[in-house]
Write an enzyme that holds these catalytic residues in place. Structure first.
Site, PDB file in Angstrom:
ATOM      1  N   LYS A 154       0.848  -1.195   0.000  1.00  0.00           N
ATOM      2  CA  LYS A 154       0.000   0.000   0.000  1.00  0.00           C
ATOM      3  C   LYS A 154       0.885   1.247   0.000  1.00  0.00           C
ATOM      4  O   LYS A 154       1.560   1.533   0.979  1.00  0.00           O
ATOM      5  CB  LYS A 154      -0.907   0.052   1.229  1.00  0.00           C
ATOM      6  CG  LYS A 154      -1.961   1.152   1.048  1.00  0.00           C
ATOM      7  CD  LYS A 154      -2.609   1.595   2.327  1.00  0.00           C
ATOM      8  CE  LYS A 154      -1.806   2.616   3.072  1.00  0.00           C
ATOM      9  NZ  LYS A 154      -1.698   3.929   2.392  1.00  0.00           N
TER      10      LYS A 154
ATOM     11  N   GLU B 147      10.258   0.639  10.152  1.00  0.00           N
ATOM     12  CA  GLU B 147      11.253   1.689   9.886  1.00  0.00           C
ATOM     13  C   GLU B 147      10.556   3.008  10.187  1.00  0.00           C
ATOM     14  O   GLU B 147       9.667   3.432   9.443  1.00  0.00           O
ATOM     15  CB  GLU B 147      11.692   1.655   8.418  1.00  0.00           C
ATOM     16  CG  GLU B 147      12.371   0.364   8.007  1.00  0.00           C
ATOM     17  CD  GLU B 147      13.808   0.263   8.482  1.00  0.00           C
ATOM     18  OE1 GLU B 147      14.345   1.266   9.009  1.00  0.00           O
ATOM     19  OE2 GLU B 147      14.391  -0.819   8.355  1.00  0.00           O
TER      20      GLU B 147
ATOM     21  N   CYS C 209      13.551  10.584   6.877  1.00  0.00           N
ATOM     22  CA  CYS C 209      13.562  10.009   8.232  1.00  0.00           C
ATOM     23  C   CYS C 209      14.921  10.160   8.888  1.00  0.00           C
ATOM     24  O   CYS C 209      15.016  10.359  10.095  1.00  0.00           O
ATOM     25  CB  CYS C 209      13.179   8.543   8.159  1.00  0.00           C
ATOM     26  SG  CYS C 209      14.107   7.668   6.903  1.00  0.00           S
TER      27      CYS C 209
ATOM     28  N   GLU D 152      10.314  15.032  15.739  1.00  0.00           N
ATOM     29  CA  GLU D 152      10.595  15.032  14.309  1.00  0.00           C
ATOM     30  C   GLU D 152       9.685  16.037  13.609  1.00  0.00           C
ATOM     31  O   GLU D 152       8.460  15.919  13.671  1.00  0.00           O
ATOM     32  CB  GLU D 152      10.337  13.628  13.764  1.00  0.00           C
ATOM     33  CG  GLU D 152      10.698  13.486  12.317  1.00  0.00           C
ATOM     34  CD  GLU D 152      10.413  12.095  11.777  1.00  0.00           C
ATOM     35  OE1 GLU D 152       9.316  11.568  12.026  1.00  0.00           O
ATOM     36  OE2 GLU D 152      11.288  11.548  11.101  1.00  0.00           O
TER      37      GLU D 152
HETATM   38  P1  NAD Z   1       2.471   7.751   8.438  1.00  0.00           P
HETATM   39  O1  NAD Z   1       2.872   6.813   9.509  1.00  0.00           O
HETATM   40  O2  NAD Z   1       1.402   8.726   8.702  1.00  0.00           O
HETATM   41  O3  NAD Z   1       2.010   6.935   7.160  1.00  0.00           O
HETATM   42  C1  NAD Z   1       2.812   5.942   6.588  1.00  0.00           C
HETATM   43  C2  NAD Z   1       1.938   4.964   5.865  1.00  0.00           C
HETATM   44  O4  NAD Z   1       1.136   4.277   6.816  1.00  0.00           O
HETATM   45  C3  NAD Z   1       0.969   5.573   4.866  1.00  0.00           C
HETATM   46  O5  NAD Z   1       0.897   4.735   3.751  1.00  0.00           O
HETATM   47  C4  NAD Z   1      -0.346   5.569   5.637  1.00  0.00           C
HETATM   48  O6  NAD Z   1      -1.470   5.529   4.821  1.00  0.00           O
HETATM   49  C5  NAD Z   1      -0.225   4.310   6.444  1.00  0.00           C
HETATM   50  N1  NAD Z   1      -1.015   4.253   7.667  1.00  0.00           N
HETATM   51  C6  NAD Z   1      -1.547   5.266   8.396  1.00  0.00           C
HETATM   52  N2  NAD Z   1      -2.191   4.782   9.472  1.00  0.00           N
HETATM   53  C7  NAD Z   1      -2.060   3.438   9.439  1.00  0.00           C
HETATM   54  C8  NAD Z   1      -2.479   2.381  10.301  1.00  0.00           C
HETATM   55  N3  NAD Z   1      -3.157   2.615  11.422  1.00  0.00           N
HETATM   56  N4  NAD Z   1      -2.146   1.115   9.969  1.00  0.00           N
HETATM   57  C9  NAD Z   1      -1.422   0.856   8.861  1.00  0.00           C
HETATM   58  N5  NAD Z   1      -1.010   1.814   8.011  1.00  0.00           N
HETATM   59  C10 NAD Z   1      -1.312   3.094   8.298  1.00  0.00           C
HETATM   60  O7  NAD Z   1       3.817   8.445   8.007  1.00  0.00           O
HETATM   61  P2  NAD Z   1       4.041   9.509   6.843  1.00  0.00           P
HETATM   62  O8  NAD Z   1       3.597  10.819   7.327  1.00  0.00           O
HETATM   63  O9  NAD Z   1       3.509   8.999   5.552  1.00  0.00           O
HETATM   64  O10 NAD Z   1       5.614   9.437   6.702  1.00  0.00           O
HETATM   65  C11 NAD Z   1       6.459  10.176   7.466  1.00  0.00           C
HETATM   66  C12 NAD Z   1       7.089   9.317   8.538  1.00  0.00           C
HETATM   67  O11 NAD Z   1       7.771   8.195   7.955  1.00  0.00           O
HETATM   68  C13 NAD Z   1       8.151  10.050   9.298  1.00  0.00           C
HETATM   69  O12 NAD Z   1       8.004   9.823  10.669  1.00  0.00           O
HETATM   70  C14 NAD Z   1       9.448   9.430   8.791  1.00  0.00           C
HETATM   71  O13 NAD Z   1      10.517   9.540   9.675  1.00  0.00           O
HETATM   72  C15 NAD Z   1       9.052   8.046   8.530  1.00  0.00           C
HETATM   73  N6  NAD Z   1       9.977   7.400   7.605  1.00  0.00           N
HETATM   74  C16 NAD Z   1      10.860   6.468   8.084  1.00  0.00           C
HETATM   75  C17 NAD Z   1      11.779   5.861   7.239  1.00  0.00           C
HETATM   76  C18 NAD Z   1      12.742   4.835   7.760  1.00  0.00           C
HETATM   77  O14 NAD Z   1      13.316   4.115   6.952  1.00  0.00           O
HETATM   78  N7  NAD Z   1      12.950   4.732   9.053  1.00  0.00           N
HETATM   79  C19 NAD Z   1      11.799   6.188   5.894  1.00  0.00           C
HETATM   80  C20 NAD Z   1      10.892   7.145   5.428  1.00  0.00           C
HETATM   81  C21 NAD Z   1       9.982   7.739   6.300  1.00  0.00           C
END
Ligand code: NAD
Length: 479
Positions: free
Chosen positions: A185, A259, A293, A390
């Protein structure tokens, strides 16, 4: 922005992408309408133009996609030799290269990141991940996980919007190389390169059901990770959602990798080459608008050189071009969504309220779209929220230190532990610092370097498990 240098705009052509007015879900090798019939729009964050409408997958679609992935796992994919799986991965890698312009333009339109970055970083690295894992597919018995390591089954994968295609590659390539099938997804604001990737799977003649792509928002992701037919959950995103996934999968036999977020320290010692460090600091926090991230969002600079470093840094930041992401000259593009822009603005206001000093790069921002100027806060204290949380935007918090021991203590004083940077002239100090920093990746005299052979992942609230390299294979094997 900044010094008013004249330059000729050099936009990449939009003509290389052919957007349909709407997209279905990719299930069992074909694009299908969602069972529940919903859809949502995806925008170009640089001008708020609607790009297209994509389907919103509901529980019945998750059911269908997981069933397709299971069938493909049992009937085809788990029966293929590693060598044959590798052939498909090599084919996909080459198709990503062949369609790289299209992918780069699409990524920039949907995400807002500068075309220079999607063209030179995201897409080449995505191809590299498939090439790298293609190489592993027939050599898994040499990976250190036993003589015949077995796949897990169906992987449910959920990714964020900051590196849409690259995060897809980090997830799909190791899963397929190790013999698993996938339901992925993409994030709700950036579904388009995943849908083009689905076409690439068709073009590569990947057996139906090996890769399934479900567009949708959080509810779709939650339904996918909770589905009993999913054997492996791989999530990249925020720590908050990571926690909810950990709760949803607790007590099940699902293998989970998370991650999550970060708040990396970029440490500049007094013997560091200042000009190089300034470039590294800029790359660390303004690359991809700071939507990274592992961004170097906390600058820790030794007190004796702090004024010099900050002055040079501001002079350099003032030369960054903020604007049209499709222009090849652009350094800093658009913020991915109105929501994320609100979040960044709120954090910057918190920084003001906490007593830090805000400096903003001079220059006008485009009127339409979502924009935030490169920003530096000085006088930041460890207790400030802008030093702890963050922000995920182009906002740098500057703290100072006096001794190397203090630098390490401050760098590790965070709930996260994804990455860190060290700038110094002394090799011995690099090794000394790297041993003490509680971070999954430590860069020395550079920042934001990625390689598929190098494992990536965090300590503490930055997550569980590693992606990439030999270590990353473990997440998809029954070991
Ligand atoms: P998010 O957690 O809001 O969303 C990430 C994904 O999860 C999206 O596809 C979203 O639709 C889905 N999602 C939302 N709620 C969910 C649930 N309850 N169950 C399952 N899936 C769900 O994060 P974001 O705003 O899209 O991304 C930013 C975050 O991602 C930042 O905190 C960043 O640090 C992190 N990030 C981490 C890495 C890493 O490798 N550690 C890499 C990139 C981004």
């Amino acid at each position: 922005m900044g010094t008013p240098l004249e330059y000729a705009p050099a936009p990449e052509s939009r003509g290389v992408v052919h957007l349909q007015s709407s997209y279905g879900l990719f299930v069992d090798g074909e694009f299908v309408d969602p069972v529940d019939g919903g859809g949502f729009k995806t925008l170009n964050p640089a001008d708020e133009e609607v790009l297209t409408e994509v389907a919103e997958a509901g529980p019945a679609d998750v059911e269908r996609a997981v069933a397709a992935a299971r069938k493909a796992y049992v009937r085809t994919w788990s029966k293929l030799s590693g060598r044959d799986r590798g052939k498909y991965l090599f084919r996909i890698a080459r198709l990503i290269q062949e369609r790289s312009r299209e992918l780069a333009v699409l990524e920039t339109l949907d995400n807002g990141k500068p075309i220079r970055e999607s063209r030179d970083v995201d897409v080449p690295l995505a191809a590299a991940h498939f090439f790298y894992h293609a190489g592993w597919a027939d050599k898994l018995s040499h990976a250190g996980y036993g003589s015949d390591p077995q796949p897990l089954g169906v992987a449910g994968q959920v990714i964020p919007w900051n590196f849409p295609l690259l995060m897809l590659a980090w997830k799909v390539a190791p899963a397929l190389a190790t013999g698993n099938t996938v339901v992925l997804k993409p994030a709700e604001t950036t579904p388009l390169t995943a849908l083009l990737f689905a076409e690439i799977c068709q073009q590569a003649d990947l057996p139906p059901g090996v890769v399934n792509i479900l567009t949708g928002a959080g509810a779709t992701g939650a339904a996918l990770v909770a589905h009993p037919g999913v054997d492996k959950v791989a999530f990249t995103g925020s720590t908050e959602v990571g926690r909810s996934i950990a709760r949803a999968t607790a007590g099940t036999s699902k293998k989970v990798t998370l991650e999550l977020g970060g708040k990396a320290a970029n440490i500049v010692f007094d013997d560091a080459p200042v000009d190089e460090a300034v470039e590294g600091i800029v790359n660390g926090i303004f690359f991809n608008q700071g939507h990274v991230c592992c961004a170097g969002s906390r600058l820790l600079v030794q007190e004796s050189v702090a004024d010099d470093v900050v002055t040079k840094l501001q002079r350099r930041i003032a030369t960054l071009r903020v604007g049209d992401p499709m222009d090849k000259n652009t350094d800093v593009g658009a913020i991915n969504s109105a929501e994320q822009l609100d979040r960044i603005r709120a954090f910057a206001d918190v920084g003001d309220d906490e007593g830090a000093r805000r400096w903003t790069a001079p220059g006008r921002l485009p009127e339409r779209g979502y924009w935030f100027p490169p920003t530096v806060f000085t006088g930041v204290q460890q207790a400030h929220r802008i030093a702890r949380e963050e922000i995920f935007g182009p906002v740098l918090s500057v703290l100072t230190f006096r001794t190397p021991t203090e630098a390490i203590a401050k760098a590790n004083n965070t709930p996260y532990g994804l990455s860190a940077g060290v700038w110094t002239d002394k090799g011995s100090r690099i090794l000394w610092a790297a041993q003490r920093l509680r971070a999954g990746v430590v860069w020395a005299n550079t920042f934001n370097r990625f390689d598929p052979a190098s494992p990536f992942g965090g300590y503490k609230e930055s997550g569980w498990g590693r992606e990439g390299g030999r270590h990353g294979l473990e997440a998809y094997l029954d070991v």
